[in-house]
Design a protein around this motif. Structure first.
Motif, short mmCIF file in Angstrom:
data_model
loop_
_atom_site.label_atom_id
_atom_site.label_comp_id
_atom_site.label_asym_id
_atom_site.label_seq_id
_atom_site.Cartn_x
_atom_site.Cartn_y
_atom_site.Cartn_z
N ARG A 248 0.85 -1.20 0.00
CA ARG A 248 0.00 0.00 0.00
C ARG A 248 0.88 1.25 0.00
NH1 ARG A 248 -5.15 -0.33 2.00
NH2 ARG A 248 -5.21 1.87 1.33
N THR A 249 1.30 1.67 -1.18
CA THR A 249 2.14 2.86 -1.25
C THR A 249 1.39 4.12 -0.83
OG1 THR A 249 1.61 3.15 -3.60
CG2 THR A 249 3.58 1.87 -3.05
N ASP A 250 0.07 4.12 -0.98
CA ASP A 250 -0.70 5.30 -0.58
C ASP A 250 -0.61 5.52 0.92
OD1 ASP A 250 -2.02 2.94 -0.15
OD2 ASP A 250 -4.01 3.68 -0.70
N VAL A 251 -0.69 4.43 1.71
CA VAL A 251 -0.58 4.55 3.17
C VAL A 251 0.84 4.97 3.56
CG1 VAL A 251 -0.82 3.34 5.36
CG2 VAL A 251 -2.40 2.85 3.50
N ILE A 252 1.83 4.44 2.86
CA ILE A 252 3.22 4.81 3.15
C ILE A 252 3.43 6.30 2.91
CG2 ILE A 252 5.62 4.47 2.44
CD1 ILE A 252 4.95 1.58 1.81
N VAL A 253 2.89 6.82 1.81
CA VAL A 253 3.03 8.25 1.53
C VAL A 253 2.31 9.08 2.58
CG1 VAL A 253 2.52 10.08 -0.13
CG2 VAL A 253 3.37 7.88 -0.93
N VAL A 254 1.16 8.62 3.04
CA VAL A 254 0.45 9.33 4.11
C VAL A 254 1.33 9.41 5.36
CG1 VAL A 254 -1.49 9.20 5.72
CG2 VAL A 254 -1.88 8.83 3.29
N GLY A 255 1.98 8.30 5.72
CA GLY A 255 2.87 8.33 6.87
C GLY A 255 4.04 9.28 6.68
N LEU A 256 4.62 9.29 5.48
CA LEU A 256 5.73 10.20 5.21
C LEU A 256 5.29 11.66 5.30
CD1 LEU A 256 7.44 8.38 2.20
CD2 LEU A 256 8.25 8.48 4.56
N VAL A 257 4.11 11.96 4.76
CA VAL A 257 3.60 13.33 4.83
C VAL A 257 3.36 13.74 6.28
CG1 VAL A 257 1.64 14.80 4.24
CG2 VAL A 257 2.63 13.29 2.51
N VAL A 258 2.81 12.83 7.09
CA VAL A 258 2.56 13.14 8.49
C VAL A 258 3.87 13.41 9.21
CG1 VAL A 258 1.77 12.17 10.68
CG2 VAL A 258 0.38 11.90 8.63
N TYR A 259 4.89 12.57 9.00
CA TYR A 259 6.19 12.80 9.61
C TYR A 259 6.79 14.13 9.17
CZ TYR A 259 6.94 8.25 11.85
OH TYR A 259 6.87 7.16 12.68
N GLY A 260 6.66 14.44 7.87
CA GLY A 260 7.20 15.70 7.37
C GLY A 260 6.50 16.91 7.98
N LEU A 261 5.18 16.85 8.09
CA LEU A 261 4.45 17.96 8.69
C LEU A 261 4.78 18.11 10.17
CD1 LEU A 261 0.93 17.56 7.01
CD2 LEU A 261 2.69 19.26 6.52
N LEU A 262 4.93 16.99 10.87
CA LEU A 262 5.30 17.07 12.28
C LEU A 262 6.66 17.71 12.45
CD1 LEU A 262 4.08 13.57 13.57
CD2 LEU A 262 3.08 15.80 14.08
N GLY A 263 7.61 17.32 11.61
CA GLY A 263 8.94 17.93 11.69
C GLY A 263 8.91 19.41 11.39
N LEU A 264 8.13 19.81 10.37
CA LEU A 264 8.05 21.23 10.01
C LEU A 264 7.37 22.04 11.10
CD1 LEU A 264 8.43 23.42 7.86
CD2 LEU A 264 6.21 22.77 6.90
N LEU A 265 6.28 21.52 11.65
CA LEU A 265 5.57 22.25 12.69
C LEU A 265 6.40 22.38 13.96
CD1 LEU A 265 1.96 20.79 12.28
CD2 LEU A 265 2.76 23.07 11.64
N SER A 266 7.08 21.31 14.35
CA SER A 266 7.90 21.38 15.56
C SER A 266 9.08 22.32 15.38
CB SER A 266 8.39 19.97 15.93
OG SER A 266 9.06 19.37 14.84
N ASP A 267 9.70 22.34 14.20
CA ASP A 267 10.79 23.28 13.95
C ASP A 267 10.29 24.71 13.97
OD1 ASP A 267 13.67 23.74 12.93
OD2 ASP A 267 12.45 24.78 11.44
N THR A 268 9.11 24.96 13.40
CA THR A 268 8.54 26.30 13.43
C THR A 268 8.25 26.74 14.86
OG1 THR A 268 7.55 25.93 11.25
CG2 THR A 268 6.65 27.73 12.58
N LEU A 269 7.75 25.82 15.68
CA LEU A 269 7.48 26.16 17.08
C LEU A 269 8.76 26.52 17.82
CD1 LEU A 269 5.52 26.31 19.47
CD2 LEU A 269 5.85 23.86 19.82
N VAL A 270 9.83 25.76 17.59
CA VAL A 270 11.10 26.06 18.25
C VAL A 270 11.63 27.41 17.80
CG1 VAL A 270 13.49 25.32 18.49
CG2 VAL A 270 11.66 23.65 18.62
#
Length: 285
Positions: A248-270
């Motif tokens: 299921r590459t669609d689910v894998i991409v969803v996980g990657l997008v979630v990780y990327g957004l989490l990293g971007l949001l946490s860096d912006t908060l810092v």
């Protein structure tokens, strides 16, 4: 005949650069032209990548078995949200990352203070941290599993070890780079050890600490991605591992997008916290 020498021409007084002028000079680009801020400039790259992905999928250049089209990924994301599966795994990953980051940052800060303010502390601590730094953190996974098992502890510990080193290195560099005259001034005014720590050491090491914190936030997600794909039964990484099993590459991409957004949001908060905490630096510029 008397020759009168004309007065020397006076140079017109030009006022020094004002605050806005200095800011304008600093904002000039490499060719001397003022740089204009582009609205949402950070989103241009991801949007372009998304357009290329959509075009490659729509024209058949990209095999759906290799990478699912954006529409399928968006539909899968909606299904996971409606079922509540994504939220459950996301909360577990957030808990692991926050606990590991908190322990790692606290340990890195304390070790940096001990090593940066004491020669004995530096002799005992710095070499050990440098040794840990030279080891790829993911190579410790087999040993950590043998020591702590496959439960929650091993994932939190791996994240803590990965985030400890950047905070230590940058905070320690900030402490050792302090002007020695500050220490002499503290002795002159009979500043206590606690006062020196609060008024001199911590403010001087704060820029380095926040640099290390930004690096640690990114590393925490990188370590968590791998640790959740090894002997895990929950979390975004586990969700991606299950999707890999069924292709299921669609689910894998969803996980990657979630990780990327989490990293971007946490860096912006810092960065926002850093801007507020180090507001005094702008007044000295």
């Amino acid at each position: 005949m008397t020759v009168t020498t004309p007065p020397a021409p006076t140079r017109p007084h030009t006022p020094g650069p004002t605050g806005p002028t200095r800011r304008a000079r600093r904002s000039r680009g490499p060719v001397g032209r003022p740089r204009r801020r582009i609205p949402f400039s950070r989103a241009l790259g991801p949007v372009l990548l998304l357009v290329l992905w959509w075009l490659a999928s729509a024209t058949g250049l990209l095999d759906p078995q290799t990478l699912a089209p954006p529409a399928d990924v968006a539909a899968t994301f909606g299904d996971l949200v409606r079922s509540g599966e994504l939220q459950d795994h996301l909360l577990i990953s957030l808990r692991r990352a926050s606990l590991g980051l908190g322990f790692g940052v606290a340990a890195g800060l304390l070790l940096a203070l001990a090593a940066g303010l004491s020669r004995i502390g530096e002799a005992l601590i710095d070499g050990t941290v440098q040794l840990v730094r030279s080891l790829p953190i993911l190579t410790l996974v087999p040993l950590a599993i043998l020591w702590f098992g496959i439960g929650e502890e091993v994932k939190v510990i791996l994240v803590a070890l990965g985030t400890l080193v950047p905070v230590y290195l940058n905070t320690h560099a900030g402490l050792t780079g302090l002007d020695p005259r500050y220490a002499e001034l503290a002795q002159t005014v009979d500043l206590t050890a606690a006062g020196f720590l609060r008024r001199v050491a911590l403010p001087g090491a704060a820029p380095g600490f926040f640099t290390g914190l930004r690096m640690s936030v990114t590393i925490s997600w990188l370590v968590l991605v791998v640790s959740e794909q090894i002997n895990a039964s929950s979390g975004i990484g586990y969700l991606m591992t299950q999707a890999r099993t069924f292709g299921r590459t669609d689910v894998i991409v969803v996980g990657l997008v979630v990780y990327g957004l989490l990293g971007l949001l946490s860096d912006t908060l810092v960065r926002l916290i850093e801007r507020r905490a180090l507001a005094w630096r702008r007044t000295l510029a």
